[in-house]
Design a protein around this motif. Structure first.
Motif, short mmCIF file in Angstrom:
data_model
loop_
_atom_site.label_atom_id
_atom_site.label_comp_id
_atom_site.label_asym_id
_atom_site.label_seq_id
_atom_site.Cartn_x
_atom_site.Cartn_y
_atom_site.Cartn_z
N LEU A 77 1.01 -1.28 0.03
CA LEU A 77 -0.13 -0.14 0.01
C LEU A 77 0.88 1.40 -0.16
CD1 LEU A 77 -2.48 -1.05 2.64
CD2 LEU A 77 -2.82 -1.28 0.55
N ARG A 78 0.49 2.25 -0.78
CA ARG A 78 1.05 3.56 -0.59
C ARG A 78 0.18 4.60 -0.86
NH1 ARG A 78 4.51 0.32 -0.09
NH2 ARG A 78 6.65 -0.06 -0.83
N THR A 79 0.28 5.68 -0.18
CA THR A 79 -0.29 6.92 -0.36
C THR A 79 -0.09 7.69 -1.22
OG1 THR A 79 0.88 8.21 1.24
CG2 THR A 79 -1.25 6.98 2.20
N LEU A 80 -0.70 8.32 -2.13
CA LEU A 80 -0.38 9.34 -3.25
C LEU A 80 -0.97 10.80 -2.96
CD1 LEU A 80 0.32 9.76 -6.17
CD2 LEU A 80 -2.24 9.38 -6.84
N ASP A 81 0.05 11.65 -2.92
CA ASP A 81 -0.01 12.95 -2.55
C ASP A 81 0.00 13.89 -4.04
OD1 ASP A 81 -0.42 12.44 0.04
OD2 ASP A 81 1.30 13.39 0.64
N VAL A 82 -0.82 14.73 -4.22
CA VAL A 82 -0.59 15.51 -5.35
C VAL A 82 -0.46 17.09 -5.01
CG1 VAL A 82 -1.85 16.27 -7.50
CG2 VAL A 82 -2.14 13.85 -6.92
N ASN A 83 0.57 17.52 -5.45
CA ASN A 83 0.80 19.03 -4.96
C ASN A 83 0.89 19.04 -3.38
OD1 ASN A 83 1.63 19.80 -7.53
ND2 ASN A 83 -0.64 19.90 -8.10
N ASP A 84 1.33 18.25 -2.70
CA ASP A 84 1.36 18.09 -1.20
C ASP A 84 0.10 18.10 -0.51
OD1 ASP A 84 4.21 18.42 -1.19
OD2 ASP A 84 3.97 20.41 -1.45
N ARG A 85 -0.66 17.40 -1.24
CA ARG A 85 -2.17 17.21 -0.51
C ARG A 85 -2.49 15.81 -0.82
NH1 ARG A 85 -6.66 21.35 -1.54
NH2 ARG A 85 -7.71 20.30 -0.14
N TYR A 86 -2.97 14.92 -0.02
CA TYR A 86 -3.51 13.66 -0.10
C TYR A 86 -4.51 13.53 -1.19
CZ TYR A 86 -5.86 9.09 0.78
OH TYR A 86 -6.29 7.94 0.58
N ALA A 87 -4.34 12.40 -2.03
CA ALA A 87 -5.07 12.25 -3.08
C ALA A 87 -5.88 10.93 -3.30
CB ALA A 87 -4.40 12.48 -4.41
N ALA A 88 -5.03 10.08 -2.84
CA ALA A 88 -5.52 8.46 -2.86
C ALA A 88 -4.70 7.49 -2.23
CB ALA A 88 -5.87 7.91 -4.30
N THR A 89 -5.31 6.34 -1.81
CA THR A 89 -4.31 5.26 -1.45
C THR A 89 -4.42 4.33 -2.49
OG1 THR A 89 -4.71 5.47 0.98
CG2 THR A 89 -3.89 3.36 0.27
N LEU A 90 -3.03 3.67 -3.12
CA LEU A 90 -3.06 2.73 -4.19
C LEU A 90 -2.49 1.52 -3.59
CD1 LEU A 90 -1.14 4.97 -6.74
CD2 LEU A 90 -3.32 4.74 -6.62
N LEU A 91 -3.19 0.54 -4.25
CA LEU A 91 -2.86 -0.96 -3.78
C LEU A 91 -1.88 -1.69 -5.03
CD1 LEU A 91 -5.44 -0.25 -2.26
CD2 LEU A 91 -5.90 -2.50 -2.18
#
Length: 671
Positions: free
Chosen positions: A609-623
């Protein structure tokens, strides 16, 4: 003596069934080619099971004379009494479904213990994939046990446990379509009977299943009711979220023409609706009030039933799909709720047939308690809303039903659903309920008016089988041929989730502008269609941005996983000690919505599991689920997320949660 009785009963039944078709029509509760159900017996070809008493069914089951069950049920149907006693004498697994259906009312303390153990089990490595992380029926069962006991301590504990489940699901399994949750229903044990054959675990995981989203919406609703009982401010927020998801389900997953829910949305980037209905999801929608009263009535009245009961899916994947007793019980309770006596009778007869010789604890008691007696629990008390079809005439009695500090004997006289009188110890009660402060032994007597329960005849037909999956050959990005073309079928051509046309030839060309996803659905009739083959995706080069691992620094080539130096340089190890946070930059020409996936390899047995941040804001958790043990070369796509990017440079970052992967590339596709 017992042997003589068996011979006598068998001869009587053979004579009765041999006297002509008219007699069977009058006397049987339900008749089909597989079995016949009578008040005191079930006939399967030459095999006859006869209920001699509430404690014995010849050729199927006999309870030891010293054993007693509480509560006990008695009626004019000896088989109903015996099936009830049999179910009550069997050892349940205390699953959330069993607890919700009847054990939460009948055995609340043991049910609470079981629910606590289920919620506190250690999370296995791959619990995140491919199934939904929210346990079906847990919230319903927890609320049922609270209403049965009134325990504020359990309410607080259940609220906290449910909150953790909801938070975990929200983080791990949001879908590409905003507001929905993805994940395979936990009850699907055979994917081949629920999904098209081209789907792998990832494709199944990314479907938007109706049952998964109904479970979430109902869990949010129950969490809201729990918060209200505890006087917490979260009540309104939870209720709003539940209502929003309920509206989404009814907007996107309901078949207006067929008057039932689809099983899921599926496919790449622009999901389309499955032509198959998951009947457990339909029952769940009725019982949890996700469906409106009008929708609920329509589901039960218009659903195609098989002659032997309620099938798992409509249409079916294959003709030999067995019926499940759990689904018959769910539909019996659903039919009672919407006042459909014919559907209740069919579901009950099927349930008797399935459970007469195999264990089925908690199921027929649920159909009696929640169905015919119409018992429902709330924080305010126990309410009765009975519905008794004419197929079950005579007095019915539940003796020794425990409710909080009281023991109740409940008698129902007559048929219908209009209550002529409701008495508690000879005192009339207008609201047809028993309060939570009751104690001691009491008798409830309900007299029904005998009114007609008018409903249309059920749609009973032989099982329809979904058409074969089209075999499609794409000669170019725009032209295809259906190599197993069937002249009996028409083929719906979907472009980006919308059906553009229905074709009757094996060749066709599609127009493609921008990102284009083509699905081809075989259609036999308005109520019988099949699945698309794997969606055909066309991505114009201008819509595609790829960031390879070799362009990202700092890097750590995974030489201990991949021995060849040239190959290893195409990967970056993301693990607990190496590159726990990796950052890259994407320069996009236009502001807008983009689909993002990570190409990776995972040779372990654990879902990463990894969290995805876009421009320093949480966007999603990827599996990043494992695909093949010890394979660190093959590259697969992660789950897909939709993100919004500004024109120009955007900062993208992946942060470690669990598991090791090798990062190969990042892909962006403009909508």
């Amino acid at each position: 003596m017992r042997c003589l009785t068996y011979i006598f009963m068998t001869l009587v039944l053979i004579l009765a069934t041999g006297c002509g078709h008219d007699y069977v029509e009058k006397e049987s509760i339900h008749t089909c080619s597989e079995y016949e159900v009578y008040n005191d017996s079930i006939v399967r070809g030459e095999k006859i099971h006869t209920a001699l008493s509430p404690t014995e069914i010849i050729g199927a089951w006999r309870m030891p004379d010293t054993t007693k069950v509480t509560p006990a049920y008695s009626s004019s149907q000896m088989m109903a009494d015996a099936i009830f006693t049999k179910a009550m004498s069997e050892t349940p697994a205390f699953t959330p479904l069993e607890i919700y259906l009847s054990l939460g009312m009948l055995r609340p303390e043991e049910s609470i213990k079981a629910l606590r153990e289920i919620a506190n089990r250690p999370i296995p490595d791959n619990e995140d994939f491919p199934c939904s992380t929210l346990t079906p029926y847990w919230a319903l069962a927890a609320w049922e046990t609270y209403c049965a006991t009134g325990s504020k301590q359990w309410l607080k504990e259940a609220y906290n446990l449910l909150g953790k489940m909801l938070s975990r699901q929200r983080k791990l399994t949001p879908s590409q379509l905003q507001g929905f949750m993805c994940g395979m229903p936990q009850g699907v044990t055979d994917p081949a009977s629920f999904y098209p054959e081209w789907m792998d675990d990832m494709a199944r995981f990314e479907t938007i299943a109706t049952s998964v989203n109904i479970t979430r919406a109902n869990s949010l609703s129950i969490a809201s009711m729990m918060a209200a009982e505890l006087r917490l401010y979260a009540e309104r927020e939870l209720h709003t979220e539940a209502s929003r998801l309920r509206n989404l389900i009814n907007d996107r997953l309901w078949f207006p023409d067929l008057q039932r829910y689809s099983q899921y949305l599926y496919g790449s980037f622009y999901p389309i609706i499955s032509p198959v209905s998951d009947n457990e999801a339909n029952a769940l929608a009725i019982l949890t009030d996700i469906a409106t009263p009008e929708m609920s009535e329509a589901i039960v009245a218009s659903l195609p039933y098989s002659p032997s009961g309620i099938p798992s899916t409509v249409p079916a994947f294959r003709p030999d799909t067995p019926l499940t007793p759990e689904l018959q019980a769910l539909f019996a309770v659903s039919a009672a709720k919407v006042r459909n006596p014919l559907a209740f009778t069919l579901a009950s007869a099927s349930l008797w047939n399935l459970s007469v010789s195999t264990p089925a604890p908690a199921l027929w008691p649920a159909a009696v308690l929640k169905g015919m007696f119409g018992i429902s629990l709330s924080p305010a008390g126990m309410t009765f809303s009975p519905m008794v079809p004419t197929a079950f005439p005579g007095e019915k009695r539940i003796k020794g039903l425990r409710y909080r500090n009281a023991t109740l004997d409940v008698n129902i006289l007559g048929t219908g659903d209009r209550v002529a009188s409701f008495k508690l110890d000879s005192v009339s009660i207008d609201n047809h309920s028993v309060g939570t402060d009751i104690s001691g032994h009491h008798t409830v007597t309900i007299t029904l008016s005998g009114n007609d329960l008018n409903c249309k005849p059920l749609k009973i037909e032989e099982t329809k089988i979904i058409p074969a999956l089209p075999a499609v050959n794409w000669s170019s990005p725009f032209d295809f041929t259906i190599t197993n073309f069937d002249r009996r079928l028409r083929y719906g051509v979907y472009i980006n989730g919308v059906m553009e046309e229905a074709i009757s030839s094996d060749h066709h060309s599609v127009r493609q502008t921008g990102l284009t996803v083509t699905d081809i659905v075989p259609m036999l009739s308005a109520d019988c269609a099949g699945y698309t083959p794997k969606p055909h995706v066309y991505i114009p080069p201008a819509n595609l941005i790829t960031i390879p691992a070799s362009s990202i620094t700092p890097r750590r080539p995974p030489r201990h996983f991949i021995k060849d130096p040239a190959t290893a340089t195409n990967y970056i190890e993301l693990a607990a000690r190496h590159n726990t946070r990796i950052t890259c930059y994407a320069n996009v020409p236009d502001e807008g919505d983009y689909l993002i996936t990570i190409g990776y390899s995972n040779g372990t047995d654990r879902c990463a599991l990894r969290t995805l941040d876009v421009n320093d804001r949480y966007a999603a958790t990827l599996l990043f689920p494992p695909r093949k043990a010890l394979d660190w070369i093959s590259v697969y796509p992660s789950t897909t997320a939709e993100i919004h990017l500004k024109a120009g440079v955007n900062k993208l970052a992946l942060t470690y949660i669990q598991g090791t992967i090798l990062f190969n590339r990042l892909t962006l596709i403009k909508r």
